[in-house]
Design a protein around this motif. Structure first.
Motif, mmCIF file in Angstrom:
data_model
loop_
_atom_site.group_PDB
_atom_site.id
_atom_site.type_symbol
_atom_site.label_atom_id
_atom_site.label_comp_id
_atom_site.label_asym_id
_atom_site.label_seq_id
_atom_site.Cartn_x
_atom_site.Cartn_y
_atom_site.Cartn_z
ATOM 1 N N ILE A 252 0.833 -1.204 0.000
ATOM 2 C CA ILE A 252 0.000 0.000 0.000
ATOM 3 C C ILE A 252 0.867 1.253 0.000
ATOM 4 N N LEU A 253 2.056 1.169 0.614
ATOM 5 C CA LEU A 253 2.968 2.309 0.611
ATOM 6 C C LEU A 253 3.486 2.570 -0.800
ATOM 7 N N TYR A 254 3.676 1.510 -1.564
ATOM 8 C CA TYR A 254 4.115 1.657 -2.956
ATOM 9 C C TYR A 254 3.071 2.439 -3.756
ATOM 10 N N MET A 255 1.810 2.063 -3.627
ATOM 11 C CA MET A 255 0.760 2.750 -4.366
ATOM 12 C C MET A 255 0.635 4.203 -3.916
ATOM 13 N N ALA A 256 0.788 4.432 -2.604
ATOM 14 C CA ALA A 256 0.731 5.807 -2.103
ATOM 15 C C ALA A 256 1.892 6.632 -2.651
ATOM 16 N N THR A 257 3.060 6.013 -2.803
ATOM 17 C CA THR A 257 4.228 6.730 -3.318
ATOM 18 C C THR A 257 4.053 7.075 -4.786
ATOM 19 N N VAL A 258 3.468 6.172 -5.564
ATOM 20 C CA VAL A 258 3.184 6.464 -6.971
ATOM 21 C C VAL A 258 2.310 7.714 -7.074
ATOM 22 N N LYS A 279 19.721 7.423 -11.420
ATOM 23 C CA LYS A 279 19.207 6.251 -10.711
ATOM 24 C C LYS A 279 18.066 5.622 -11.516
ATOM 25 N N PRO A 280 18.005 4.300 -11.591
ATOM 26 C CA PRO A 280 16.864 3.653 -12.250
ATOM 27 C C PRO A 280 15.561 4.083 -11.575
ATOM 28 N N ARG A 281 14.505 4.167 -12.357
ATOM 29 C CA ARG A 281 13.241 4.671 -11.818
ATOM 30 C C ARG A 281 12.717 3.810 -10.666
ATOM 31 N N LYS A 282 12.911 2.502 -10.762
ATOM 32 C CA LYS A 282 12.434 1.635 -9.680
ATOM 33 C C LYS A 282 13.216 1.904 -8.397
ATOM 34 N N VAL A 283 14.532 2.100 -8.520
ATOM 35 C CA VAL A 283 15.351 2.413 -7.350
ATOM 36 C C VAL A 283 14.916 3.746 -6.751
#
Length: 317
Positions: A252-258, A279-283
């Motif tokens: 859920i933190l990933y979705m909030a960060t997006v 930096k790579p976008r995922k990093v």
């Protein structure tokens, strides 16, 4: 006996109870009457620890009954318990063997005794988990909707409509639970003051991360599983990766960060700066997750809503 260590393996219909140093391993029915009787027996022995492995919620009636009786109950990750048995040379697996190794783990590893969440928090967690399950069910149906012949699409659409209705009902139930609890309602309001954090994210954090605002940023990042871990050996310096921690919170933190990368100026600037450095976008996104978590931790610690340029005190380390 202060040196008594008990391991209990839990399945749907039975409990296997082992005491370290004793050959016998008792098998009994898994029902409330048996749990109450077992609780009375264990109270007489006053064990140092009673260790259970998490089994998707089946362990909670036993764990809460033991805790209510004042027994030092510990619920451990089943993967860790199995790894402990393998590391000790035990390759076979049965319920009785698992119970014995849980008792051995209690004695050798002495996992910390933590207070189990109260009933109200468990209810919120149950709603959060159910919402996650329905979301997971919706994803493949949405994919099938566009690749299925037209004659079958009404069936898929009907199921999607039902799932959407249930999701809306669960969201309302979560909101009602938070509103009925003054402290949680205040916490949710503080979290939702941060751009990118919506009502579902706030509910998940309240339910699954009660430590928010009480730990240092490094400890919290490790707890959630967003702290990069070394992969080094000898002269090899491997790429650092994140893993472990609380997967539901991390998801859920990933979705909030997006969302925050688009709408939160502090997170957007941080993410953009990392990308501009190559930096790579995922990093960069994982680093932004960690920064958002630190921001939420500071807000909960200070009990001050988000500001565009917040002034915060340093966290203890």
């Amino acid at each position: 006996m202060a040196n008594t260590h008990v391991g209990i393996d839990i399945s749907k219909h039975q409990l296997d109870v082992a005491v370290r140093g004793e050959e016998a391993c008792d098998r009994m029915a898994h029902d409330q009457e048996t749990i109450d009787a077992l609780c009375r027996r264990l109270c007489e022995r006053a064990p140092d620890r009673v260790v259970l492995a998490a089994t998707g919620g089946l362990e909670m009636p036993l764990a809460t009954t033991l805790q209510a009786a004042g027994l030092p109950v510990v619920v451990v990750n089943p993967r860790q318990a199995r790894a402990f048995g393998r590391a000790s040379g035990q390759l076979a697996k049965t319920d009785r063997i698992d119970a014995r190794w849980l008792a051995e783990m209690a004695a050798r590893m002495r996992p910390p005794v933590r207070t189990l969440p109260e009933a109200e928090r468990r209810d919120v967690r149950a709603l959060v988990v159910r919402r996650r399950q329905l979301t997971a069910m919706s994803a493949p149906e949405k994919t099938r909707l566009h690749s299925t012949p037209a004659i079958a699409r009404p069936s898929i659409q009907a199921l999607l409509d039902y799932l959407q209705t249930e999701l809306a009902r669960l969201d309302q139930a979560l909101e009602d639970h938070l509103q009925n609890h003054q402290t949680w309602c205040r916490h949710a309001e503080l979290l939702r003051s941060v751009p990118g954090v919506g009502p579902v994210t706030a509910a998940v954090l309240v339910a699954d991360l009660p430590e928010l605002g009480q730990l240092s940023r490094r400890t919290l990042a490790s707890l959630v599983g967003v702290a990069p871990l070394n992969q080094d050996s000898g002269q090899l310096r491997g790429k650092r990766r994140i893993w472990g921690g609380r997967a539901g919170v991390r998801r859920i933190l990933y979705m909030a960060t997006v969302s925050a990368v688009r709408h939160n100026p502090a997170i957007r600037a941080f993410y953009t700066r990392l990308c501009d450095k190559g930096k790579p976008r995922k990093v960069a996104l994982v680093a932004a997750m960690r920064k958002l978590l630190v921001m939420l931790n500071a807000i909960m610690r200070d009990q001050v809503p988000w500001q565009k340029e917040p002034v915060t005190k340093p966290l203890h380390t």
